[in-house]
Design an enzyme around this catalytic site. Structure first.
Site: not given
Ligand code: CDT
Length: 314
Positions: A47, A110, A127, A146, A172, A197
């Site tokens: 991502e 995204n 996303k 986000e 993600c 990420n």
């Molecule tokens: N990039 C992304 O979606 N990261 C989220 C982090 C969650 S913590 C706010 C994930 O679900 O991995």
């Protein structure tokens, strides 16, 4: 004759805010070449693979924000990746921040794209499940904004028949939601591609951070098994601008078994042959959706957004 595709997860180590796109694209090309050398036909990048994970910061200057976004794909800086992939005959998935200008409106998403072995963009996904907040949260060492930077995706979860398989994409946080996989499974998906990420050092409301790696793997394995699909999941990993991102990029079979996993938090390629007939086996037996699902009992899933508990007792 059995059908299969050689898949690769091309994990990236950290990207600093000051790293020029050109350098990042050079790293992607180097990973692409390594994957190709190991037989890969399809490479999955993370991502937001062109920049640092900027939603950890609250930025207000539109020019500063725009610098993280792509207005065209490929653009001048990303074109060399497309050209090399086409030369090698390798398809790929890549995530990036998209600044779209559709019907005169500027919108930020995204986004990920799916590029076939001839270098053509065959699919685009935006996303759907945006985690975090739309405004900075006081008292947090690292933000997750986000919902401030992006709008929820407007394409749903399409799939594409390309490169000899039916493929879907998500990004993600989407991988934690069963609806993501099931909507694609109902369109016959055989491989789901996902970049992520994921920090494991958020303070404040994330006191389950020690379980972050476990939850990543749990989600990917459950999604693959319950939907009879391969999942190729690729991380941006390592200590990035002070935030610790998990790695563990992995390829999961329709059996739910992890067949390849990265061992570092740096740039690293893992490959596995994805036997598409393995998915067919599960789809025809335990998860024959058309035979065993009972959709008349599932209405609440689309009618209700959040839980409503029965009234208190007494
Ligand atoms: N990039 C992304 O979606 N990261 C989220 C982090 C969650 S913590 C706010 C994930 O679900 O991995």
């Amino acid at each position: 004759m059995s059908r299969s595709i050689m898949g690769a997860a091309a994990q990236l180590g950290p990207i600093a805010r000051s790293d020029p796109r050109k350098e990042v694209v050079a790293r992607l090309i180097s990973l692409l070449r390594e994957a190709h050398g190991r037989g890969a036909e399809l490479v999955v990048f993370p991502e937001l693979a062109l920049t640092t994970f900027f939603p950890r910061w609250y930025l207000e200057d539109p020019a500063e924000i725009d610098a993280f976004f792509e207005t065209e794909m490929p653009g001048p800086e990303t074109l060399p990746l497309f050209e090399e992939a086409k030369r090698l005959g390798v398809g790929f998935y890549i995530g990036y921040a998209e600044l779209a200008s559709e019907s005169g409106a500027r919108q930020r998403f995204n986004t990920s794209i799916l590029v076939d072995r001839a270098g053509r963009i065959v699919g685009k996904y935006r996303k759907v499940h945006l985690p975090g907040y739309d405004a900075p949260q006081p008292g947090r060492t690292s933000q997750h904004l986000e919902k401030y930077y992006f709008q929820p995706g407007d394409f749903g979860f399409p799939v594409w028949r390309t490169m000899g398989a039916v493929m879907g994409m998500c990004i993600c946080n989407d991988r934690r939601w069963p609806e993501t996989y099931r909507v694609m499974a109902l369109q016959g998906t055989e491989i789901i591609l996902v970049g992520y990420n994921t920090p494991d050092d958020h303070t404040g409301d994330f006191d389950f951070d020690s379980l972050t790696g476990f939850h990543n793997q749990l989600s990917l394995q459950a999604g693959a098994y319950q939907n009879s699909t391969w999942v190729i999941a690729t991380a941006k990993a390592g200590l990035e601008e002070g935030s610790r991102l998990i790695g563990n990029s992995m390829i999961v079979a329709p059996s739910g078994q992890v067949v390849a996993m990265a061992t570092s938090t740096h740039d690293e390629v893992v490959v596995a042959r994805c036997d598409l007939d393995l998915g067919t086996l599960y789809r025809k037996t335990i998860f024959d959706l058309a035979r065993h699902r009972e959709p008349r009992h599932y209405g609440l899933i689309v009618e209700r957004k959040g839980p409503v508990s029965p009234p208190e007792e007494g």
